[in-house]
Structure formats: C-alpha cells, structure tokens
Design a protein around this motif. Structure first.
Motif, PDB file in Angstrom:
ATOM      1  N   PRO A  45       8.805   9.915  -9.939  1.00 34.78           N
ATOM      2  CA  PRO A  45       7.692   9.523  -9.274  1.00 34.78           C
ATOM      3  C   PRO A  45       6.533  10.776  -9.470  1.00 34.78           C
ATOM      4  O   PRO A  45       6.842  11.717  -9.471  1.00 34.78           O
ATOM      5  CB  PRO A  45       7.983   9.520  -7.782  1.00 34.78           C
ATOM      6  N   VAL A  46       5.358  10.152  -9.532  1.00 37.28           N
ATOM      7  CA  VAL A  46       4.133  11.039  -9.778  1.00 37.28           C
ATOM      8  C   VAL A  46       3.184  10.728  -8.350  1.00 37.28           C
ATOM      9  O   VAL A  46       2.804  11.945  -7.978  1.00 37.28           O
ATOM     10  CB  VAL A  46       3.495  10.433 -10.890  1.00 37.28           C
ATOM     11  N   ALA A  47       3.129   9.763  -7.816  1.00 40.97           N
ATOM     12  CA  ALA A  47       2.269   9.453  -6.693  1.00 40.97           C
ATOM     13  C   ALA A  47       2.574   8.220  -5.961  1.00 40.97           C
ATOM     14  O   ALA A  47       3.264   7.385  -6.288  1.00 40.97           O
ATOM     15  CB  ALA A  47       0.743   9.413  -7.467  1.00 40.97           C
ATOM     16  N   THR A  48       1.991   8.354  -4.813  1.00 38.49           N
ATOM     17  CA  THR A  48       1.844   6.997  -3.859  1.00 38.49           C
ATOM     18  C   THR A  48       0.416   6.358  -3.835  1.00 38.49           C
ATOM     19  O   THR A  48      -0.361   7.413  -3.662  1.00 38.49           O
ATOM     20  CB  THR A  48       2.509   7.214  -2.624  1.00 38.49           C
ATOM     21  N   LEU A  49       0.426   5.276  -3.858  1.00 37.93           N
ATOM     22  CA  LEU A  49      -0.736   4.288  -3.715  1.00 37.93           C
ATOM     23  C   LEU A  49      -0.979   3.590  -2.731  1.00 37.93           C
ATOM     24  O   LEU A  49       0.016   2.764  -2.522  1.00 37.93           O
ATOM     25  CB  LEU A  49      -1.079   3.496  -4.981  1.00 37.93           C
ATOM     26  N   SER A  50      -1.685   3.793  -1.703  1.00 34.57           N
ATOM     27  CA  SER A  50      -1.788   2.678  -0.708  1.00 34.57           C
ATOM     28  C   SER A  50      -2.658   1.482  -1.141  1.00 34.57           C
ATOM     29  O   SER A  50      -3.496   1.553  -1.867  1.00 34.57           O
ATOM     30  CB  SER A  50      -2.772   3.459   0.509  1.00 34.57           C
ATOM     31  N   LEU A  51      -1.974   0.404  -0.714  1.00 35.88           N
ATOM     32  CA  LEU A  51      -2.681  -0.923  -1.032  1.00 35.88           C
ATOM     33  C   LEU A  51      -3.261  -1.691   0.049  1.00 35.88           C
ATOM     34  O   LEU A  51      -2.726  -1.627   1.312  1.00 35.88           O
ATOM     35  CB  LEU A  51      -1.523  -1.844  -1.408  1.00 35.88           C
ATOM     36  N   ALA A  52      -4.601  -1.684  -0.065  1.00 32.43           N
ATOM     37  CA  ALA A  52      -5.480  -2.421   1.018  1.00 32.43           C
ATOM     38  C   ALA A  52      -4.990  -3.962   1.232  1.00 32.43           C
ATOM     39  O   ALA A  52      -4.992  -4.855   0.460  1.00 32.43           O
ATOM     40  CB  ALA A  52      -6.818  -2.546   0.657  1.00 32.43           C
ATOM     41  N   PRO A  53      -4.715  -4.442   2.556  1.00 32.72           N
ATOM     42  CA  PRO A  53      -4.552  -5.500   2.743  1.00 32.72           C
ATOM     43  C   PRO A  53      -5.651  -6.611   2.684  1.00 32.72           C
ATOM     44  O   PRO A  53      -6.885  -5.944   2.805  1.00 32.72           O
ATOM     45  CB  PRO A  53      -3.978  -5.631   4.354  1.00 32.72           C
ATOM     46  N   ALA A  54      -5.462  -7.983   2.670  1.00 33.36           N
ATOM     47  CA  ALA A  54      -6.620  -8.752   2.612  1.00 33.36           C
ATOM     48  C   ALA A  54      -7.533  -8.766   3.415  1.00 33.36           C
ATOM     49  O   ALA A  54      -9.038  -8.613   3.228  1.00 33.36           O
ATOM     50  CB  ALA A  54      -6.125 -10.267   2.363  1.00 33.36           C
ATOM     51  N   LEU A  55      -7.291  -8.557   4.623  1.00 30.13           N
ATOM     52  CA  LEU A  55      -8.282  -8.457   5.875  1.00 30.13           C
ATOM     53  C   LEU A  55      -9.065  -6.940   5.800  1.00 30.13           C
ATOM     54  O   LEU A  55     -10.360  -7.368   5.993  1.00 30.13           O
ATOM     55  CB  LEU A  55      -7.601  -8.453   7.173  1.00 30.13           C
ATOM     56  N   TYR A  56      -8.390  -5.867   5.257  1.00 33.83           N
ATOM     57  CA  TYR A  56      -9.131  -4.896   5.081  1.00 33.83           C
ATOM     58  C   TYR A  56     -10.232  -5.107   4.177  1.00 33.83           C
ATOM     59  O   TYR A  56     -11.334  -4.567   4.137  1.00 33.83           O
ATOM     60  CB  TYR A  56      -8.279  -3.765   4.865  1.00 33.83           C
ATOM     61  N   VAL A  57      -9.978  -5.624   3.078  1.00 37.84           N
ATOM     62  CA  VAL A  57     -10.757  -5.928   1.881  1.00 37.84           C
ATOM     63  C   VAL A  57     -11.984  -6.670   2.405  1.00 37.84           C
ATOM     64  O   VAL A  57     -13.099  -6.598   1.828  1.00 37.84           O
ATOM     65  CB  VAL A  57     -10.102  -6.571   0.496  1.00 37.84           C
ATOM     66  N   THR A  58     -11.641  -7.659   3.000  1.00 38.96           N
ATOM     67  CA  THR A  58     -12.809  -8.510   3.725  1.00 38.96           C
ATOM     68  C   THR A  58     -13.909  -8.074   4.322  1.00 38.96           C
ATOM     69  O   THR A  58     -15.176  -8.049   4.176  1.00 38.96           O
ATOM     70  CB  THR A  58     -12.250  -9.848   4.538  1.00 38.96           C
ATOM     71  N   ARG A  59     -13.365  -6.959   5.252  1.00 41.85           N
ATOM     72  CA  ARG A  59     -14.190  -6.135   6.312  1.00 41.85           C
ATOM     73  C   ARG A  59     -14.887  -5.283   5.404  1.00 41.85           C
ATOM     74  O   ARG A  59     -15.994  -4.702   5.586  1.00 41.85           O
ATOM     75  CB  ARG A  59     -13.327  -5.305   7.267  1.00 41.85           C
ATOM     76  N   ALA A  60     -14.234  -4.589   4.199  1.00 46.17           N
ATOM     77  CA  ALA A  60     -14.755  -3.539   3.464  1.00 46.17           C
ATOM     78  C   ALA A  60     -16.161  -4.351   2.773  1.00 46.17           C
ATOM     79  O   ALA A  60     -17.198  -3.725   2.556  1.00 46.17           O
ATOM     80  CB  ALA A  60     -13.932  -2.809   2.278  1.00 46.17           C
ATOM     81  N   MET A  61     -15.671  -5.565   1.910  1.00 43.85           N
ATOM     82  CA  MET A  61     -16.992  -5.871   1.552  1.00 43.85           C
ATOM     83  C   MET A  61     -18.222  -6.497   2.169  1.00 43.85           C
ATOM     84  O   MET A  61     -19.097  -6.359   1.930  1.00 43.85           O
ATOM     85  CB  MET A  61     -16.234  -7.452   0.886  1.00 43.85           C
ATOM     86  N   LYS A  62     -17.715  -6.782   3.406  1.00 45.87           N
ATOM     87  CA  LYS A  62     -19.018  -7.129   4.448  1.00 45.87           C
ATOM     88  C   LYS A  62     -19.927  -5.932   4.731  1.00 45.87           C
ATOM     89  O   LYS A  62     -20.872  -5.883   4.855  1.00 45.87           O
ATOM     90  CB  LYS A  62     -18.553  -7.918   5.529  1.00 45.87           C
ATOM     91  N   ALA A  63     -19.115  -4.850   4.753  1.00 48.45           N
ATOM     92  CA  ALA A  63     -19.585  -3.608   5.001  1.00 48.45           C
ATOM     93  C   ALA A  63     -20.493  -2.936   3.838  1.00 48.45           C
ATOM     94  O   ALA A  63     -21.532  -2.490   4.001  1.00 48.45           O
ATOM     95  CB  ALA A  63     -18.788  -2.303   5.316  1.00 48.45           C
ATOM     96  N   LEU A  64     -20.256  -3.247   2.842  1.00 49.03           N
ATOM     97  CA  LEU A  64     -21.006  -3.280   1.535  1.00 49.03           C
ATOM     98  C   LEU A  64     -22.109  -3.936   1.571  1.00 49.03           C
ATOM     99  O   LEU A  64     -23.267  -3.537   1.271  1.00 49.03           O
ATOM    100  CB  LEU A  64     -20.388  -3.260   0.260  1.00 49.03           C
ATOM    101  N   HIS A  65     -22.265  -5.287   1.899  1.00 49.76           N
ATOM    102  CA  HIS A  65     -23.117  -6.206   2.036  1.00 49.76           C
ATOM    103  C   HIS A  65     -24.235  -5.601   3.239  1.00 49.76           C
ATOM    104  O   HIS A  65     -25.627  -5.720   3.143  1.00 49.76           O
ATOM    105  CB  HIS A  65     -22.851  -7.579   2.542  1.00 49.76           C
ATOM    106  N   ARG A  66     -23.700  -5.095   4.135  1.00 55.33           N
ATOM    107  CA  ARG A  66     -24.710  -4.344   5.251  1.00 55.33           C
ATOM    108  C   ARG A  66     -25.275  -3.193   4.716  1.00 55.33           C
ATOM    109  O   ARG A  66     -26.363  -2.511   5.406  1.00 55.33           O
ATOM    110  CB  ARG A  66     -23.986  -4.257   6.451  1.00 55.33           C
TER     111      ARG A  66
END
Length: 453
Positions: A28-49
């Motif tokens: 093992p080299v690293a652990t990677l957090s995976l963003a849930p779909a709801l988080y992705v939705t909120r993040a994309m809306k923040a980019l639009h703002r």
C-alpha cells in the motif's frame, strides 16, 4: 502512507469511503478519499457561483504555481518525495516522472503564451478593448465550469486542462485512481497560488459521481479508449480524448537507418504508454529490415523496478501484466513476432513485472492490428505503397513522415484525421509550449462574437 483528501470548495475533505492505492508489488502506498455524488453536486454548484479571477491575477497565480510545483513542498511532500510516490504507486519510471514535473512547470509558466497563440489573430480578449468601439471580434467563453475525467498513464496529461483555468473557467478534475498524486499536487499548488478553493477542485469519485460531475459542467473533457470516444462522439458538450495511434512513415527515397534512434525514442520514450508514442511504422518497401532493427534496439532496454534511476519501462502487478501478455498474443495472431512473441512479462520476483517491448510485422497497411495501442512499447510494422495512400495513416495523433515527397506531405497535412505532422527526423512525443496537441483546447472552450459600442 500518503493520504489524499477530496479538495472541495470548502477545503480538504476526508470522506468515509476511502480506497487504498497499492504499488505494483502489492504494497500500500496511499489512501484516496472518494467524494460521494451529493458532495460532487454541491461542489459543482459552488464552482458555478464562484466569480472569475481577473486575468492579471491568473497570470501571477500560474507563475507562483509553476515555481511551487517543481521546487517546493506541497501537501507535505517535497518534489523528490512526490516523484518517488508516483513511481512507486503507478510503476512509471522515475525519470519519466521527473521529466513530467519539469514539463508541467514549464506549461504553467508559459500558459498565457499558449492561450494567446490559440486566439484568432483578429479577435481581442475583452469587450472593453478600445477596438470594439468601431466593431471587433471578441473571444469569449462557451461556458463557465469545465470538468475533466483524467487519465493516469502519464503525469504530463495534466498539462491538457490548464488552458481552461487560464481562460477563466472554474475547473473540476476527477483524477485517475491509478495516479491521483500529480493532479492532487497540481490542484493544491494552484489553489495556494491564488485560485482559491472555489475555482478549482479535485473530486476523486466512482463512475456514478463522475457522470454527475460531467452533467453539471458546462463543458467537459474525458480521457479513455475507443469506447469512451464512441460514448461521447455525439455530445457537443464533451471533448473525448481517445487513443493516439501515433505513427511513423518511411518512404523509399529516404534512408531510414539514420533515424533509428528517433524511431526507438518515439516507441519507448516516457515508458511507451503515451498517446504520442508511435505504435505503427509503415515502410515503403520491405518492412522486415526495419522491424529487425527496432527489435534489436528495443530488446536491449533493461528490466528494472520503476524507482531505479536507470528504469525506462513500465511496471505493473504480475496479474495485470500477464493479462496484457495474453491480450497481445490474441491481437497479434497471424503476424510475425520480431520481439515479445514468447512473452512481454519480466517477473521482478516481488509480485510485480516489467512490461517489455514488442515488435510485430504485418502483411498489410490495412491490418486491424495497426490501430492497437497498449500501455507499453508495442509497435506494428507494416508495408506501405503509394496506392494505399493516406488511408492507413488516418486517425493519427502524431505522424512523423520521413519523406521528401512534397505532394505526399501536402496530402498528409490536408488529412483532417491526422492531428500533427512532423516532417523528417522528429520523434512523435515532441511537443513545445504554445503549440497544439490535438488542436488547441481553446478551440473547444471559446468562440468569437462581434461587439460594437
């Protein structure tokens, strides 16, 4: 163990769902957090703002990010530690990662040069330009938010989306799970340099969340194989980045022996896994001497762990390496193997294996294998004649044409499906800041409109 968080609009986010990234030997080299779909939705809306960062601030931020990316600790890793981590995890030769670090820094430093070259000569960059008082073309964005579903075969692929940020887009990057370290370092450097958390985000995710990310963007770019190209071929919002199928053409009036080094570099440079690596060599005349010479040179490349300073070939876990070997045998059925006919797998004894080069000779320039692109140095050598013409050379990202035939060169340059033509002794991976890769990305991101005031 390196921990890679989601880099969202509110800062780093460590999700409950995490994935372990193992190196080729299974460690093992690293652990990677995976963003849930709801988080992705909120993040994309923040980019639009998020508001657009002014041009001067963008230029200064890119310059700071260039220095930081190549020379300074970022997210707890020095450049040397970052490079070793990428090599250890992804099996990419350490020298390839080191060169890619310099390439990315150089792209960051010259990004305004690149986007300026892409702008139509008669257009201005703002409606405020005094020339618009009498009427002028103004270069404008086709949207505000750009999404990237990135590849992990080479760190330098992340040069490909930087133009979008330079042009004022807010950018969301979904990294490859094989090699998320480069985009993590790059996004962090850009955020710290002045773009902030709400203009560029890193959203590791599963396929469902990635689809949501693409749906919520104005425009997107997706890397993948032929299946990806087919999936998005009819979607005007998405720019698919598929196989390169780069090639070399050797015509009869030109001596191929002086360019053997160029051919070897084209096939194996960068580990041989890039879209700009040559996977086809077409020869006017007998292809056998060319295939034999390539096989001899490529056979001399050493099998070494990816972190060895002398390593030049990719390393994968032994299981996937053997699957690639079986796949190659199936694809190569009916061809003449000059190299790699027995196996391309060189077991390193620690659970990993080097993927060694392969050279196969085809009977026809129209053989289906000529379009096969594999993640290691693999080249198909085929005969070519003037009757075949441009047809076998279509759908090529980079074509190195070793020829003095100006009529042929004219036809190659005019062919719409050949993206780049290098005439003479130039390796297919050659690139320079300010020049298009597969066209300018800005051709997809921008449009001109007439403004008069």
């Amino acid at each position: 163990m390196v921990s890679l968080d989601v880099l969202g609009p509110g800062g780093p986010y460590r999700s409950k769902r995490q994935e372990t990234i193992d190196g080729p030997s299974g460690d093992p080299v690293a652990t990677l957090s995976l963003a849930p779909a709801l988080y992705v939705t909120r993040a994309m809306k923040a980019l639009h703002r998020a508001p657009e960062l002014p041009v001067d601030a963008r230029v200064a931020a890119f310059e700071r990010a260039a220095t930081a990316f190549a020379t300074q600790p970022i997210a707890g890793l020095t450049p040397r530690e970052y490079q070793h981590t990428v090599s250890s995890a992804a099996g990419i030769p350490i020298t390839v990662v080191r060169n890619a670090t310099d390439e990315i820094a150089r792209t960051l430093e010259h990004i305004q040069h690149s986007v300026h070259h892409a702008r139509p000569a008669a257009a201005v960059g703002s409606w405020r330009d005094p020339l618009t008082r009498t009427g002028r073309a103004v270069w404008t964005r086709r949207g505000e938010v750009f999404a990237v579903l990135a590849a992990g075969n080479h760190p330098a692929v992340h040069q490909g989306w930087l133009d979008a940020l330079a042009l004022g887009y807010r950018v969301a990057v979904r990294p490859s799970r094989r090699e998320p370290f480069t985009p993590y370092r790059l996004v962090t450097a850009l955020r710290e340099a002045g773009f902030g958390d709400d203009r560029i985000v890193l959203l590791p995710s599963d396929h469902h969340a990635a689809d949501e990310m693409l749906r919520l963007a104005d425009l997107g770019m997706v890397y993948g194989g032929a299946d990806v190209v087919r999936k998005y071929a009819d979607d005007p919002r998405v720019l698919p980045q598929g196989p390169g199928r780069s090639k070399i053409l050797l015509t009869a009036e030109s001596d191929w022996e002086p360019v053997i080094d160029t051919m070897v570099a084209s096939i194996s440079g960068g580990g041989g896994a890039g879209c700009v690596n040559a996977t086809g060599v077409l020869v006017e005349g007998d292809p056998a001497p060319v295939a034999a010479a390539l096989a001899e040179r490529l056979a001399a490349l050493p099998s070494l762990p990816a972190t060895d300073e002398r390593a030049v070939l990719p390393v994968q876990p032994i299981g996937p390496a053997r699957r690639w070997d079986r796949h190659l045998r199936q694809r190569a059925a009916g061809t003449k193997a000059w190299l790699g006919g027995d196996t391309i797998v060189d077991d390193l004894g620690d659970g990993s294996a080097v993927l060694r080069p392969a050279v196969h000779q085809l009977d026809s320039p129209f053989a289906g294998q000529l379009g096969a692109e594999l993640p290691f140095p693999c080249v198909w050598v085929a005969p070519w004649d003037r009757a075949a013409g441009v047809r076998p050379l279509r759908d090529t990202l980079v074509l190195t044409a070793v020829t003095t035939d100006e009529d042929l060169i004219e036809d190659l340059v005019a062919e719409p499906t050949i993206a780049n033509v290098y005439i003479g002794d130039h390796p297919t991976p050659w690139m320079a800041p300010g020049l298009p890769h597969d066209g300018y990305l800005a051709e997809f991101l921008m449009r001109t409109k007439t403004i008069v005031r």
